[in-house]
Design an enzyme around this catalytic site. Structure first.
Site, PDB file in Angstrom:
ATOM      1  CG  ASP A 247      -5.579   0.096  -5.868  1.00  0.00           C
ATOM      2  OD1 ASP A 247      -4.457  -0.061  -6.394  1.00  0.00           O
ATOM      3  OD2 ASP A 247      -6.579  -0.597  -6.177  1.00  0.00           O
TER       4      ASP A 247
ATOM      5  CB  CYS B 292      -2.882  -2.923  -2.657  1.00  0.00           C
ATOM      6  SG  CYS B 292      -3.511  -2.115  -4.138  1.00  0.00           S
TER       7      CYS B 292
ATOM      8  NE  ARG C 290      -2.038 -10.388  -1.320  1.00  0.00           N
ATOM      9  CZ  ARG C 290      -2.284 -10.197  -2.629  1.00  0.00           C
ATOM     10  NH1 ARG C 290      -1.907  -9.097  -3.236  1.00  0.00           N
ATOM     11  NH2 ARG C 290      -2.955 -11.105  -3.333  1.00  0.00           N
TER      12      ARG C 290
END
Ligand code: CP
Ligand code: NVA
Length: 327
Positions: free
Chosen positions: A239, A278, A306
């Site tokens: 990330d 992500c 998501r």
């Protein structure tokens, strides 16, 4: 009439004994909850692909209180609520009286009296706890400084789609032990995934989160050498190094994270591993464009998922998954 009574007699859907009251961290979800969400997400993904209506939350409404920017979380929640037959009300940082001093507790009470769900993205995780304390409807964490549980659900679904079973997998996190890392560690452990976390010294995930992960499954291993950490991994996850709200730490963090980039050289130590992110990604910082755009990248699947997991989570919290699983 209390706020709770008011909400219960207006728009609140009954909660089952099975679903959690709020989802502030992954810890609020049992292994069974996660299994249900992943199973329902798969059904919902197919429904979207085949154009099958699945409006299992007709007339439901959801307040979305966002203190920070968002692309994926905002759009997937809003779109998802429309698919489910309901309506989402987006409230950015300047849209409410929070900035002018109205307490979070009052805001949560009032929103509860109109809406079936409150979804919130906040700087301080404590604000979510205050909301949950005063809300009479489920509060869902859309990212805080401490946790990002919805992302972790999408990550698990992506791993399941890519590899099948979760419980034989081993995933290495490379980079900052931040909100996304913490939620991933707890979610992965809950589902039996072995997690190794390679972070610079001083940037490990919070010790209490690692303890909670260890109570739920295989204890995450924390190390400081990315090259040896990725050996044998099925997937390597990273990330951003500078999270929202950390802009003042940029120079210090860029120096600390040297050598922690997810790039082709690092993946030479894990030749079969998938690459996870992500998003949003900073190409050239924590990941190279080459890796992000490669066939081994799961980032785009993680982003799409998501939508599916959050819809499944809303349906689960409202006890509305029956017709989806039966069908
Ligand atoms: N991954 C994620 O939460 O992205 P957004 O900040 O765009 O919502
Ligand atoms: N760790 C990042 C995640 C963004 C989705 C942040 O908090 O900014």
């Amino acid at each position: 009439m209390t706020t709770k009574d008011h909400a219960m007699t207006s728009t609140t859907r009954p909660q089952t004994d099975d679903a959690p009251q709020h989802v502030l961290t992954v810890d609020d979800l049992s292994e069974d909850d996660i299994e249900v969400v992943l199973d329902v997400a798969r059904v919902l993904e197919r429904a979207v692909d085949e154009g099958e209506p699945h409006a299992v939350l007709p007339e439901s409404t959801m307040a979305m209180l966002f203190e920070k920017p968002s692309t994926r979380t905002r759009v997937s929640f809003e779109t998802g609520m429309t698919h489910l037959g309901g309506h989402a009300v987006f409230l950015g940082p300047n849209d409410t009286h929070l900035d002018r001093g109205e307490p979070v507790s009052d805001t949560a009470r009032v929103l509860s009296s109109y809406n079936d769900f409150v979804v919130a993205r906040v700087f301080d995780h404590g604000a979510l706890e205050t909301m949950a304390e005063h809300a009479s409807v489920p509060v869902i964490n859309a990212l805080s400084d401490a946790a990002h549980p919805c992302q972790a659900l999408a990550d698990l679904l992506s791993l399941r789609q890519a590899f099948g079973d979760l419980d034989d997998l081993s995933v290495t996190w490379v980079g900052d032990g931040n909100n996304v890392a913490t939620s991933f560690a707890v979610a992965a452990a809950t589902m039996g995934v072995d997690v190794t976390m390679a972070t610079p010294e001083g940037y490990e995930p919070a010790a209490d989160a690692l303890d909670r992960a260890a109570e739920r499954g295989p204890a995450p291993t924390v190390v400081h050498d990315p090259a040896s950490a990725v050996e044998g991994a099925d997937a390597v996850y990273t990330d951003v190094w500078i999270s929202m709200g950390e802009e003042d730490e940029r120079e210090e963090k860029l120096a600390a994270f040297e050598g922690f980039q997810l790039n082709a050289d690092l993946l030479d130590h894990a030749p079969d591993a998938a690459a996870m992110h992500c998003l949003p990604a900073h190409r050239g910082e924590e990941i190279t464009g080459e890796v992000l755009e490669s066939d081994r990248s799961l980032a785009w699947q993680q982003a799409e998922n998501r939508l599916h997991v959050q819809k499944a989570l809303l349906a689960h919290l409202a006890d509305a998954t029956g017709s989806l699983l039966d069908g």
